[in-house]
Design a protein around this motif. Structure first.
Motif, mmCIF file in Angstrom:
data_model
loop_
_atom_site.group_PDB
_atom_site.id
_atom_site.type_symbol
_atom_site.label_atom_id
_atom_site.label_comp_id
_atom_site.label_asym_id
_atom_site.label_seq_id
_atom_site.Cartn_x
_atom_site.Cartn_y
_atom_site.Cartn_z
ATOM 1 N N THR A 174 30.890 40.582 46.128
ATOM 2 C CA THR A 174 29.862 40.054 46.795
ATOM 3 C C THR A 174 29.182 40.945 47.761
ATOM 4 N N LEU A 175 27.818 40.964 47.911
ATOM 5 C CA LEU A 175 27.236 41.813 48.790
ATOM 6 C C LEU A 175 26.474 40.989 49.684
ATOM 7 N N GLY A 176 26.993 39.548 49.935
ATOM 8 C CA GLY A 176 26.152 39.117 51.197
ATOM 9 C C GLY A 176 27.250 38.887 52.263
ATOM 10 N N LYS A 177 28.392 39.340 52.367
ATOM 11 C CA LYS A 177 29.538 39.080 53.263
ATOM 12 C C LYS A 177 29.507 40.498 53.850
ATOM 13 N N ALA A 178 30.343 41.049 53.728
ATOM 14 C CA ALA A 178 30.724 42.318 54.677
ATOM 15 C C ALA A 178 29.693 43.536 54.238
ATOM 16 N N ALA A 179 28.924 43.383 53.230
ATOM 17 C CA ALA A 179 27.841 44.221 53.031
ATOM 18 C C ALA A 179 26.650 43.891 53.829
ATOM 19 N N GLY A 180 26.442 42.654 54.351
ATOM 20 C CA GLY A 180 25.477 42.330 55.143
ATOM 21 C C GLY A 180 23.985 42.051 54.505
ATOM 22 N N LEU A 181 24.158 42.090 53.325
ATOM 23 C CA LEU A 181 22.678 41.710 52.602
ATOM 24 C C LEU A 181 22.928 40.500 51.512
ATOM 25 N N ASN A 182 22.373 40.555 50.623
ATOM 26 C CA ASN A 182 22.477 39.545 49.301
ATOM 27 C C ASN A 182 22.794 39.957 48.299
ATOM 28 N N GLY A 183 23.141 39.143 47.224
ATOM 29 C CA GLY A 183 23.465 39.653 45.863
ATOM 30 C C GLY A 183 25.106 39.766 45.478
ATOM 31 N N ALA A 184 25.504 40.099 44.562
ATOM 32 C CA ALA A 184 26.774 40.245 43.766
ATOM 33 C C ALA A 184 26.753 41.195 42.543
ATOM 34 N N PHE A 185 27.813 41.696 42.234
ATOM 35 C CA PHE A 185 27.992 42.518 40.978
ATOM 36 C C PHE A 185 28.999 42.045 40.210
ATOM 37 N N VAL A 186 29.010 42.259 38.908
ATOM 38 C CA VAL A 186 30.070 42.223 37.918
ATOM 39 C C VAL A 186 30.504 43.595 37.486
ATOM 40 N N CYS A 187 31.763 44.083 37.505
ATOM 41 C CA CYS A 187 32.121 45.499 37.224
ATOM 42 C C CYS A 187 33.122 45.328 36.103
ATOM 43 N N ALA A 188 33.217 45.744 34.929
ATOM 44 C CA ALA A 188 34.195 45.817 33.773
ATOM 45 C C ALA A 188 33.884 46.999 33.050
ATOM 46 N N HIS A 189 34.790 47.084 32.053
ATOM 47 C CA HIS A 189 34.681 48.102 30.849
ATOM 48 C C HIS A 189 32.918 47.836 30.314
ATOM 49 N N GLU A 190 32.492 48.896 30.023
ATOM 50 C CA GLU A 190 31.226 48.851 29.399
ATOM 51 C C GLU A 190 31.100 47.924 28.345
ATOM 52 N N LYS A 191 31.947 47.958 27.373
ATOM 53 C CA LYS A 191 31.795 47.021 26.404
ATOM 54 C C LYS A 191 31.848 45.596 26.742
ATOM 55 N N ILE A 192 32.325 45.232 27.935
ATOM 56 C CA ILE A 192 32.403 43.865 28.324
ATOM 57 C C ILE A 192 31.008 43.622 28.941
ATOM 58 N N ILE A 193 30.407 44.536 29.599
ATOM 59 C CA ILE A 193 29.259 44.436 30.485
ATOM 60 C C ILE A 193 27.902 44.237 29.385
ATOM 61 N N ALA A 194 28.203 45.155 28.094
ATOM 62 C CA ALA A 194 27.542 44.861 26.998
ATOM 63 C C ALA A 194 27.425 43.384 26.640
ATOM 64 N N TRP A 195 28.372 42.886 26.508
ATOM 65 C CA TRP A 195 28.649 41.397 26.089
ATOM 66 C C TRP A 195 27.812 40.617 26.964
ATOM 67 N N LEU A 196 28.125 40.630 28.277
ATOM 68 C CA LEU A 196 27.262 39.899 29.178
ATOM 69 C C LEU A 196 26.012 40.175 29.176
ATOM 70 N N ILE A 197 25.356 41.112 28.923
ATOM 71 C CA ILE A 197 24.017 41.218 28.886
ATOM 72 C C ILE A 197 23.377 40.479 27.498
ATOM 73 N N GLN A 198 24.203 40.501 26.405
ATOM 74 C CA GLN A 198 23.729 39.629 25.543
ATOM 75 C C GLN A 198 24.103 37.992 25.722
ATOM 76 N N LYS A 199 25.122 37.643 26.461
ATOM 77 C CA LYS A 199 25.706 36.333 26.253
ATOM 78 C C LYS A 199 25.626 35.639 27.685
ATOM 79 N N ALA A 200 25.442 36.229 28.823
ATOM 80 C CA ALA A 200 25.414 35.753 30.053
ATOM 81 C C ALA A 200 24.035 34.921 30.405
ATOM 82 N N ARG A 201 23.980 33.760 30.101
ATOM 83 C CA ARG A 201 22.687 33.001 30.331
ATOM 84 C C ARG A 201 22.069 33.241 31.563
ATOM 85 N N PRO A 202 22.883 32.902 32.775
ATOM 86 C CA PRO A 202 22.149 33.091 33.960
ATOM 87 C C PRO A 202 21.427 34.406 34.330
ATOM 88 N N TYR A 203 22.014 35.382 33.744
ATOM 89 C CA TYR A 203 21.651 36.620 33.773
ATOM 90 C C TYR A 203 20.294 36.805 32.861
#
Length: 403
Positions: free
Chosen positions: A246-275
């Motif tokens: 999360t980037l809205g707490k200690a980082a002092g701004l807003n936003g967040a990120f998901v980090c994982a193996h590149e194949k999992i991120i490729a899957w999220l781009i196809q299937k993660a409806r909120p994204y």
């Protein structure tokens, strides 16, 4: 009057009677340890701005420069026209923060941690024909809601486990025949302040072929030598991990990120409806987040983490209670469990009158009978402020009537 309005009135009366109705207070000043509400000055011990960066001059300048260079809005979702080159740069940097923990790491930037959690869980539940999800009992609401949405969209089995007693989790895992298994946990539990046993959870994930998703909302920026979070802090490395920062707490701004193996991120781009269906965050924000990460991993970040740790130590040494229960926590989250909703509200009001802002936390955010003050510390708090709070709380414990 419509039925719905009459029913709402009745439900609000019930919430009032049970001392569970929430209210909003508007802050007049920038985020910090010293704030004003309605012209009244208060010392805030309730913010998640753990490093005191939310009003840092370099981040203010970076956000302004980002708006001048990239405009104020993205204009569309990431998969239409809203993904800018600065988003690429930020995601590459975010992936680097976890590269020592996740092989072939790739990151996706989200507008909130809530969306990041919901996106990851719902997308990961669609891998294969059958999924089991194992959720820590004290997980954040965004993780719980992500699991509920996953259950609504596909057939999954959900198991809740106590992160203090993993033998029960292992017993259920050992009999689970689902090909796709996902263990979901907070990294730092947001209401208790303790750490998840991530090394033991990873051992179980390895043994029973599961993925391990860690929501490190309260760890990124604070834990680890460079502030990269709980994976760095615990020296974890695995391609089974899905890391949420999360980037809205200690980082002092807003936003967040998901980090994982590149194949999992490729899957999220196809299937993660909120994204897929959300407008991308402002590129100006992405530009400012890059500056925040530079501060976090640099000399200033190390200095601020050391100062925060010193403040935590000072608080733990100076705060002792007889009637109330200060939960065991080594993080910036230092809860004081007082029991009843009435006591928690009474204490919060008394503190407010004395110039301290620590809201009462009540069910359903915490279990019934576990109402508390969720006190949080920042690197920006002074020794005098912390010592003053210790004295005030000690006096209030003695003077406030038992409920």
């Amino acid at each position: 009057m419509p039925f719905a309005l009459n029913q709402i009135d009745a439900e609000l009366v019930t919430l009032d009677r049970e001392l569970l109705r929430r209210s909003i207070r508007s802050v007049d000043t920038p985020c910090g340890t010293e704030i004003q509400i309605g012209g009244k000055s208060l010392l805030a011990f309730c913010s998640n701005d753990y490093l005191g960066l939310a009003n840092h001059p370099e981040l203010i300048a970076a956000l302004s420069e980002g708006a001048k260079r990239f405009g104020t809005g993205s204009g569309a979702s990431h998969l239409i026209s809203g993904h800018h080159a600065i988003h690429d740069e930020l995601e590459a940097k975010l992936a680097l923060t976890q590269a020592g923990a996740i092989p072939h790491a790739r990151a996706l930037f989200f507008s909130t941690g809530y969306l990041a959690n919901i996106s990851a869980i719902t997308a990961l539940s669609l891998i294969g024909e059958k999924t089991s999800i194992y959720s820590a009992a004290l997980n954040h609401a965004s993780l719980i809601d992500g699991i509920r949405l996953a259950k609504a969209q596909t057939s999954i089995e959900v198991h809740v486990f106590n992160h203090h007693h993993l033998a029960e989790l292992e017993e259920v895992l050992s009999h689970d025949t689902a090909p796709n298994k996902l263990i979901v946990t907070d990294g730092v539990f947001s209401m208790d302040g303790d750490l998840a046993p991530v090394q033991e959870l990873l051992r179980l994930a390895n043994q029973y072929d599961a993925l391990l998703m860690i929501d490190d909302a309260h760890g990124f920026g604070v834990l680890g030598k460079h502030g990269y979070g709980i994976l760095e802090d615990q020296t974890i490395c695995s391609d089974r991990i899905i890391y949420i920062g999360t980037l809205g707490k200690a980082a002092g701004l807003n936003g967040a990120f998901v980090c994982a193996h590149e194949k999992i991120i490729a899957w999220l781009i196809q299937k993660a409806r909120p994204y897929i269906y959300s407008t991308a965050s402002s590129p100006a924000l992405a530009f400012a987040v890059l500056r925040s990460i530079a501060l976090i991993e640099g000399n200033l970040g190390q200095e601020l983490r050391a100062r925060l740790q010193a403040n935590i130590t000072l608080w733990k040494k100076g705060s002792t209670f007889n009637r109330w229960n200060r939960l065991k926590s080594d993080t910036a989250i230092q809860p004081i469990v007082v029991g009843s909703n009435e006591t928690a509200l009474q204490l919060a009001r008394a503190l407010d009158q004395l110039g301290y802002w620590i809201p009462a936390i009540r069910p359903p955010t915490v279990p019934k009978g576990m109402a508390r003050l969720r006190m949080t510390l920042s690197a920006a708090h002074t020794t005098e402020q912390i010592q003053g709070l210790c004295k005030v709380l000690s006096d209030l414990e003695t003077s406030l009537p038992k409920s």
